[in-house]
Design a protein around this motif. Structure first.
Motif, mmCIF file in Angstrom:
data_model
loop_
_atom_site.group_PDB
_atom_site.id
_atom_site.type_symbol
_atom_site.label_atom_id
_atom_site.label_comp_id
_atom_site.label_asym_id
_atom_site.label_seq_id
_atom_site.Cartn_x
_atom_site.Cartn_y
_atom_site.Cartn_z
ATOM 1 N N GLU A 178 36.730 28.815 34.613
ATOM 2 C CA GLU A 178 35.988 29.518 35.673
ATOM 3 C C GLU A 178 36.896 29.943 36.817
ATOM 4 O O GLU A 178 36.776 31.051 37.354
ATOM 5 N N GLU A 179 37.857 29.100 37.137
ATOM 6 C CA GLU A 179 38.762 29.391 38.259
ATOM 7 C C GLU A 179 39.559 30.668 38.007
ATOM 8 O O GLU A 179 39.709 31.528 38.878
ATOM 9 N N ILE A 180 40.084 30.795 36.774
ATOM 10 C CA ILE A 180 40.870 31.985 36.437
ATOM 11 C C ILE A 180 39.996 33.227 36.469
ATOM 12 O O ILE A 180 40.398 34.288 36.947
ATOM 13 N N ARG A 181 38.780 33.105 35.955
ATOM 14 C CA ARG A 181 37.880 34.274 35.937
ATOM 15 C C ARG A 181 37.585 34.736 37.355
ATOM 16 O O ARG A 181 37.577 35.924 37.662
ATOM 17 N N HIS A 182 37.345 33.750 38.209
ATOM 18 C CA HIS A 182 37.077 34.086 39.610
ATOM 19 C C HIS A 182 38.283 34.781 40.217
ATOM 20 O O HIS A 182 38.159 35.779 40.933
ATOM 21 N N GLN A 183 39.466 34.243 39.898
ATOM 22 C CA GLN A 183 40.696 34.836 40.425
ATOM 23 C C GLN A 183 40.858 36.275 39.945
ATOM 24 O O GLN A 183 41.254 37.172 40.682
ATOM 25 N N ARG A 184 40.506 36.507 38.658
ATOM 26 C CA ARG A 184 40.620 37.851 38.088
ATOM 27 C C ARG A 184 39.730 38.835 38.847
ATOM 28 O O ARG A 184 40.131 39.950 39.167
ATOM 29 N N GLN A 185 38.504 38.374 39.140
ATOM 30 C CA GLN A 185 37.572 39.253 39.874
ATOM 31 C C GLN A 185 38.109 39.568 41.268
ATOM 32 O O GLN A 185 38.067 40.704 41.732
ATOM 33 N N GLN A 186 38.638 38.534 41.909
ATOM 34 C CA GLN A 186 39.197 38.747 43.246
ATOM 35 C C GLN A 186 40.344 39.749 43.207
ATOM 36 O O GLN A 186 40.438 40.654 44.027
ATOM 37 N N ASN A 187 41.216 39.568 42.199
ATOM 38 C CA ASN A 187 42.350 40.475 42.065
ATOM 39 C C ASN A 187 41.907 41.900 41.814
ATOM 40 O O ASN A 187 42.505 42.850 42.327
ATOM 41 N N ALA A 188 40.857 42.036 40.991
ATOM 42 C CA ALA A 188 40.357 43.384 40.704
ATOM 43 C C ALA A 188 39.884 44.049 41.983
ATOM 44 O O ALA A 188 40.162 45.232 42.220
ATOM 45 N N LEU A 189 39.188 43.285 42.808
ATOM 46 C CA LEU A 189 38.713 43.850 44.076
ATOM 47 C C LEU A 189 39.882 44.237 44.962
ATOM 48 O O LEU A 189 39.893 45.301 45.594
ATOM 49 N N LYS A 190 40.888 43.372 44.977
ATOM 50 C CA LYS A 190 42.043 43.663 45.840
ATOM 51 C C LYS A 190 42.824 44.872 45.332
ATOM 52 O O LYS A 190 43.278 45.705 46.107
ATOM 53 N N ARG A 191 42.958 44.976 43.986
ATOM 54 C CA ARG A 191 43.658 46.151 43.432
ATOM 55 C C ARG A 191 42.923 47.426 43.805
ATOM 56 O O ARG A 191 43.529 48.452 44.117
ATOM 57 N N LYS A 192 41.607 47.306 43.764
ATOM 58 C CA LYS A 192 40.804 48.474 44.110
ATOM 59 C C LYS A 192 41.081 48.895 45.550
ATOM 60 O O LYS A 192 41.257 50.077 45.860
ATOM 61 N N ALA A 193 41.159 47.887 46.405
ATOM 62 C CA ALA A 193 41.416 48.181 47.820
ATOM 63 C C ALA A 193 42.801 48.778 48.010
ATOM 64 O O ALA A 193 42.989 49.720 48.787
#
Ligand code: SF4
Length: 291
Positions: free
Chosen positions: A268-283
């Motif tokens: 779960e931790e990695i998945r959460h991290q992936r989502q966060q990274n996706a949002l940051k890449r988008k930004a």
């Protein structure tokens, strides 16, 4: 065409010399073939440059009428000879086979010229069939590019000779003398490429094997999915998966986590991290576009 009785006589029943121009003893096959060979009606169609030579052959200079073949028919139902004169493209092979099926039996096919015989100068071209004999049974090949009218006439005479040797009783060699019509030739299908329905089993087997291999490869690849992380994002997150895995940072600032798992196997931790990274890449991308 004059009927020469001495040509019809068979040697097994000799006719006295003084009766040879009055009486003939012959076989039914010989009489039948004699009638057919002198009234071949070619189908009226041409495909490319060879067709011009075919047209010239029908002119008075060469005179196909001598062979009883001048009656070119514009419908396959009245023709018994198909002269394939020219380049056979993948688009045209479909109607050609359909026309062949519509010709009544007995019927003959002549491949006129290098293109019809084997593809000619366009052999292996993306749009060219490498010989009409891939689809239809060819009786006579006429070489040349293009063949001269004389060569075409020799081809026609060769078909006559072939007819002379045919027997009404040999049903294996000549299915049309047997019971019922022979099976029609399967009409090819024109898709992204030409498909011969006679090879459908082989095509299906190969397609299934390819699909199976592609599935196995994609499953394998998904198990080894590299998880890329932006070093900057991981640093910003502090506890990024890249940092957690201790992956190397490449020149682009991205970190590859060795031993990455498929998405459904990740914690779960990695998945959460992936989502966060996706949002940051988008930004980051939005910021880059705004510059
Ligand atoms: S064999 Fe030569 S002349 Fe005949 S269609 Fe092909 S390219 Fe034209």
């Amino acid at each position: 065409m004059d009927l020469k009785l001495h040509e019809l006589n068979t040697t097994s029943y000799p006719v006295p010399a003084d009766l040879q121009n009055t009486v003939a003893i012959t076989s039914l096959a010989k009489l039948y073939n004699w009638g057919r060979r002198n009234s071949l009606w070619p189908m009226l169609f041409g495909l490319a440059c060879c067709a011009i030579e075919m047209i010239a052959t029908a002119s008075s200079r060469f005179d196909m009428s001598r062979f009883g073949m001048e009656v070119m028919r514009a419908t396959p139902r009245q023709a018994d000879l198909m002269i394939v004169s020219g380049t056979v493209t993948k688009k045209m092979i479909v109607p050609i086979v359909r026309l062949y099926n519509q010709m009544p039996e007995p019927k003959y096919v002549m491949a006129m010229g290098a293109c019809a015989s084997g593809g000619g100068p366009f052999k292996e071209g993306y749009n060219v069939v490498s010989g009409i004999d891939k689809y239809l049974p060819v009786d006579v090949y006429v070489p040349g590019c293009p063949p001269t009218p004389q060569a075409l006439l020799f081809g026609l005479i060769s078909i006559q000779r072939k007819m002379d040797g045919q027997s009404l009783t040999d049903h294996d060699a000549l299915p049309w003398y047997g019971v019922g019509p022979s099976d029609p030739t399967p009409v090819p299908i024109l898709g992204p490429d030409i498909i011969d329905p006679r090879q459908m089993d082989m095509i299906r087997r190969k397609a299934e094997a390819t699909a199976k291999k592609a599935n196995a490869t994609s499953l394998e690849a998904s198990r080894e999915l590299p998880v890329w992380r932006s070093a900057a994002l991981a640093a910003a997150a502090g506890t990024g998966a890249g940092a957690a895995a201790g992956g190397a940072v490449d020149a682009g600032g991205l970190t590859r986590i060795p031993g990455g798992k498929a998405p459904w196997e990740e914690p779960e931790e990695i998945r959460h991290q992936r989502q966060q990274n996706a949002l940051k890449r988008k930004a980051i991308r939005a910021a880059q576009r705004a510059q």
